[in-house]
Design an enzyme around this catalytic site. Structure first.
Site, PDB file in Angstrom:
ATOM      1  N   ARG A 256       0.352 -69.439  30.658  1.00 18.21           N
ATOM      2  CA  ARG A 256       0.208 -68.479  29.557  1.00 18.21           C
ATOM      3  C   ARG A 256      -0.972 -67.564  29.881  1.00 18.21           C
ATOM      4  O   ARG A 256      -2.122 -67.933  29.676  1.00 18.21           O
ATOM      5  CB  ARG A 256      -0.053 -69.253  28.262  1.00 18.21           C
ATOM      6  N   HIS A 260      -2.957 -67.382  22.964  1.00 17.50           N
ATOM      7  CA  HIS A 260      -1.795 -68.070  22.382  1.00 17.50           C
ATOM      8  C   HIS A 260      -0.961 -67.099  21.553  1.00 17.50           C
ATOM      9  O   HIS A 260       0.250 -67.003  21.716  1.00 17.50           O
ATOM     10  CB  HIS A 260      -2.257 -69.246  21.520  1.00 17.50           C
ATOM     11  N   TYR A 269     -11.931 -71.331  24.896  1.00 10.44           N
ATOM     12  CA  TYR A 269     -11.619 -72.671  25.411  1.00 10.44           C
ATOM     13  C   TYR A 269     -11.122 -72.709  26.861  1.00 10.44           C
ATOM     14  O   TYR A 269     -10.854 -73.767  27.387  1.00 10.44           O
ATOM     15  CB  TYR A 269     -10.604 -73.369  24.497  1.00 10.44           C
TER      16      TYR A 269
HETATM   17  C1  LIG Z   1       5.061 -78.532  13.802  1.00  8.03           C
HETATM   18  C2  LIG Z   1       4.075 -77.483  14.151  1.00  8.03           C
HETATM   19  N1  LIG Z   1       2.783 -77.827  14.257  1.00  8.03           N
HETATM   20  C3  LIG Z   1       1.863 -76.899  14.538  1.00  8.03           C
HETATM   21  C4  LIG Z   1       2.214 -75.603  14.728  1.00  8.03           C
HETATM   22  C5  LIG Z   1       1.165 -74.558  15.041  1.00  8.03           C
HETATM   23  N2  LIG Z   1       1.309 -74.155  16.437  1.00  8.03           N
HETATM   24  C6  LIG Z   1       2.004 -73.064  16.753  1.00  8.03           C
HETATM   25  S1  LIG Z   1       2.173 -72.905  18.387  1.00  8.03           S
HETATM   26  C7  LIG Z   1       1.294 -74.306  18.708  1.00  8.03           C
HETATM   27  C8  LIG Z   1       1.097 -74.753  20.110  1.00  8.03           C
HETATM   28  C9  LIG Z   1       2.387 -74.909  20.819  1.00  8.03           C
HETATM   29  O1  LIG Z   1       2.188 -75.175  22.157  1.00  8.03           O
HETATM   30  P1  LIG Z   1       3.392 -75.332  23.159  1.00  8.03           P
HETATM   31  O2  LIG Z   1       4.424 -76.237  22.604  1.00  8.03           O
HETATM   32  O3  LIG Z   1       2.811 -75.692  24.461  1.00  8.03           O
HETATM   33  O4  LIG Z   1       4.044 -73.883  23.209  1.00  8.03           O
HETATM   34  P2  LIG Z   1       3.358 -72.512  23.648  1.00  8.03           P
HETATM   35  O5  LIG Z   1       2.919 -71.861  22.379  1.00  8.03           O
HETATM   36  O6  LIG Z   1       2.240 -72.823  24.554  1.00  8.03           O
HETATM   37  O7  LIG Z   1       4.417 -71.722  24.306  1.00  8.03           O
HETATM   38  C10 LIG Z   1       0.871 -74.875  17.514  1.00  8.03           C
HETATM   39  C11 LIG Z   1       0.046 -76.080  17.419  1.00  8.03           C
HETATM   40  C12 LIG Z   1       3.580 -75.282  14.597  1.00  8.03           C
HETATM   41  N3  LIG Z   1       4.035 -74.031  14.760  1.00  8.03           N
HETATM   42  N4  LIG Z   1       4.484 -76.244  14.311  1.00  8.03           N
END
Ligand SMILES: Cc1ncc(C[n+]2csc(CCOP(=O)(O)OP(=O)(O)O)c2C)c(N)n1
Ligand SMILES: [Mg+2]
Lengths: 364, 329
Positions: A256, A260, A269
């Site tokens: 990434r 985020h 971080y």
């Molecule tokens: C159930 C849930 N918990 C928390 C969140 C908040 N949140 C959004 S994206 C994220 C991180 C996701 O990381 P990853 O699965 O690695 O996907 P990326 O965003 O890195 O593509 C979090 C904690 C959410 N959307 N859904």
């Protein structure tokens, strides 16, 4: 001591970060058309993505998750799925969804806080964006079950992030796909971060792919910045699925490169060194190098493409910005097939409140 | 107090967490992005630096896990303060909260308890993506054994969170993120907690009682001010402690004013407002001069942000409801 050979996880790469082949090229890639398409789509993706970020910065879009650095995954998904396959995305799949029939303006609508972004009928039965992490994975398993029950030769492709693999939803869904031998491909976009949580503290195992082994599903890793490897692996897995040979878990190793979302500040971080290092591996440059080398690409083509991409994205932005407001009715009409009486009353109340507000606005 | 001592609601949450962790080493903090990043809203900033990674933990992405692990920790006498990043993502944790946290004390007849706090930002109005703006406090208030607390000012956030951490039972501590940074207040870091079983009367009045909580307190107070310009004297009550509910403070007020409007951002039907209205009906029916009214979100999915202004109760809607109430009798 006996060893279980099923536990080794293969890692597939064709094109390394310098744009050099690391193994003999697959037949399809000897021709230029598809590779050139991948290159063009990735450039387009990056333009559309950068535009979304600038729209957000100027208050014309809400919080937006950039796909910067993950263009290869997006364009390969967009290309290897058949029209009648089903795509079950998460929220970092904009270009894949656009290649499946969504408009770029719909992408902007969705992240611009407008439900109609998910309404375009051109995407068929693909599922919409999914924000609650990993909850889409069992939907994919369900779609695959429907296909299997009806005996159709179609496949499902489901994406999720590295963080998503920590949720029960993910494990439960791949488990059933293993038990029922379902026609579904789970593609993990391992971009190394889940907001501020690095891959290393998300899971103690050396790979995420190996979660597939626990579900009895063939699993492997692929260089997620290498369109050739992605194309090979994902289309093969989809073909297996269509032929009812079962599910696959693919861990695509990407990075990434952006924050985020636009609401995040990754400098809190992660180190600049890590980011600089990751830029060396990004997907667009390496394909460009390779196409150059092959004589399929040159500076004038590049300039034309850049101009074309900017143009096309601007058209999408114009279309987005000209979207008429939704009406109050739209808040109410889509909850049930028929509007219940009580809700109809609330609708007139909302209409009146709106008029009240407008009057107050005029006075104010 | 100087301007420097004035802090926002989210800073008050942070200050309370620092205080609670420094006073009691059983207090631990866990959740997604809470340690290194200090929470996506910065509510837990500085805790890891001060109290270390053993007590401030970034968890894998798994809400059911966060709730379940907290229950396990609490069963052994730790006091976990878990963060669920947004209310829209708490539902995976629901089984743990409903089937275990809420019931542990009762099913072991007090042998094992769950002194845990689940902090969770909620509500609309910050132009967030889908699933980031809901107000579903009623789901938790409905569950016997859970407490539900919603602060609406920096001081109440500080005092109520301290009480929540000290309290021996599981608490859903819902933080109205629309007003995380809306106002600043002087909040002395003196460890003074606020009671978890009373409403807070924010403004005295004689003509009508406005009952609300969370971010809607903002519009409710504005409405009261505008009504005062027209000689309508509104009393404003911040429920703050949703469950258990301090109906006495509300009753006392409504018996005085004879009129009541309940304001909340959550959908209308089957909600906390309905409970308050029912209790007023049961206990103040003969003191009422007009039917109790509700100004709420509609019974629709929280719209994406383009249309959320049509959903969130406005000052105008509150005033209009009061006018209707005043016209009756
Ligand atoms: C159930 C849930 N918990 C928390 C969140 C908040 N949140 C959004 S994206 C994220 C991180 C996701 O990381 P990853 O699965 O690695 O996907 P990326 O965003 O890195 O593509 C979090 C904690 C959410 N959307 N859904
Ligand atoms: Mg990730």
């Amino acid at each position: 001591m006996k060893r279980n050979p099923a536990c080794a996880i293969e890692y597939v790469q064709y094109l390394n970060e310098k744009g050099e082949l690391t193994q003999p090229i697959p037949k399809w890639a000897e021709q230029s058309n598809l590779l050139l398409r991948y290159y063009r789509e990735m450039v387009m993706a990056r333009h559309a993505d950068q535009k979304a970020i600038s729209l957000q910065r100027t208050g014309k879009l809400g919080t937006y998750p950039s796909i910067l650095g993950q263009e290869a995954i997006n364009v390969v998904i967009g290309s290897v799925l058949n029209k009648d396959d089903v795509f079950v995305p998460y929220y970092r799949d904009h270009t894949a969804m656009v290649m499946r029939g969504m408009k770029q303006a719909d992408v902007y609508r969705y992240w611009g806080g407008d439900e109609r972004g998910s309404a375009n009928p051109d995407v068929g039965k693909d599922l919409p964006y999914c924000v609650p992490i990993a909850t889409q994975v069992s939907h994919a398993t369900g779609v695959a079950a429907a296909i299997k029950i009806r005996g159709e030769q179609r496949a499902v492709l489901c994406t999720c992030g590295d963080g998503a693999t920590s949720k029960g939803d993910f494990l439960e869904a791949i488990n059933l796909a293993g038990v029922w031998q379902l026609p579904v491909v789970f593609l993990i976009n391992n971009n190394q971060w889940a907001i501020s949580v690095p891959r290393t503290i998300q899971c103690g195992a050396p790979t995420l792919a190996q979660k597939g082994i626990g579900a009895g599903i063939p699993a492997l890793q692929v260089d997620g910045n290498d369109v050739i490897a992605l194309h090979e692996i994902v289309s093969e897995a989809l073909q297996r699925a269509r032929l009812h040979k079962g599910a696959t878990v693919i861990e695509a190793i990407s990075y990434r490169l952006g924050d985020h979302t636009t609401a995040d500040d990754a400098t809190r971080y992660r180190t600049n060194e890590e980011l600089r290092d990751a830029w060396q591996r990004e997907p667009i440059k390496r394909l460009q190098h390779y196409l150059h080398q092959r004589g399929d690409w040159d500076e004038s083509k590049e300039q034309r493409l850049q101009a074309q991409a900017a143009d096309q994205v601007q058209q999408a932005v114009d279309e987005y910005l000209q979207t008429p407001q939704q009406s109050i009715n739209d808040l109410f009409l889509y909850h049930y097939e028929e509007l219940p009486a009580g809700l109809a009353e609330q609708l007139s109340e909302a209409d009146m409140a709106n008029q009240l507000q407008e009057k107050a606005g005029q006075r104010g | 107090m100087t301007e420097q001592n004035r802090i926002t609601l989210v800073e008050a949450v942070n200050q309370a967490l620092h205080y609670a962790m420094s006073k009691d080493e059983n207090v631990v903090v866990l959740g997604e992005d809470v340690a290194v990043n200090g929470g996506v809203f910065r509510a837990t900033v500085g805790l890891r630096e001060r109290f270390g990674i053993k007590r401030v933990m970034d968890t894998p992405l798994a809400e059911a896990l966060i709730a379940g692990v907290s229950i396990g920790m609490a069963s052994q006498g730790l006091k976990p303060v878990a963060e669920i990043q947004f209310l829209g993502f708490i539902y995976a944790a629901m089984e743990q909260l409903v089937s275990h946290a809420a019931r542990m004390r009762n099913r072991t007849r007090g042998r094992i308890t769950c002194p845990m706090v689940v902090r969770v930002p909620f509500g609309g109005g910050i132009h967030a993506p889908e699933h980031h703006s809901e107000s579903t406090e009623a789901l938790f208030a409905h569950i016997p054994g859970l407490r539900v607390v919603i602060p609406s000012s920096p001081r109440r956030a500080y005092g109520l969170l301290l009480s929540a951490v000290e309290n021996p039972d599981p608490i859903i501590f819902m933080e109205p993120k629309r007003i995380y940074r809306a106002t600043k207040q002087a909040v002395p870091d003196d460890g003074k907690s606020l009671p978890l079983d009373t409403c807070f009367t924010l403004r005295q009045g004689t003509d009508v009682t406005l009952v609300s909580w969370g971010a809607s307190i903002l519009e409710t107070m504005q409405a009261a001010k505008r009504l005062a310009e027209r000689d309508i004297s509104a009393e404003v009550i911040d429920v703050a402690c949703i469950k258990p509910l301090d109906i006495d403070t509300i009753l006392y007020s409504v018996k005085k004013t004879g009129r009541c409007v309940v304001i909340h951002e959550a959908a209308r039907s089957f909600g906390v407002g309905a409970e308050i209205v029912a209790q007023l009906h049961e206990q103040a029916f003969f003191d009422l001069l007009a039917p109790v009214k509700r100004v709420t979100g509609y019974d629709v999915t929280m719209p994406y942000y383009q249309m959320e202004k049509h959903y969130i109760p406005t000052t105008e809607r509150i005033i209009s409801a009061v006018e209707q109430s005043m016209e009756q009798a």
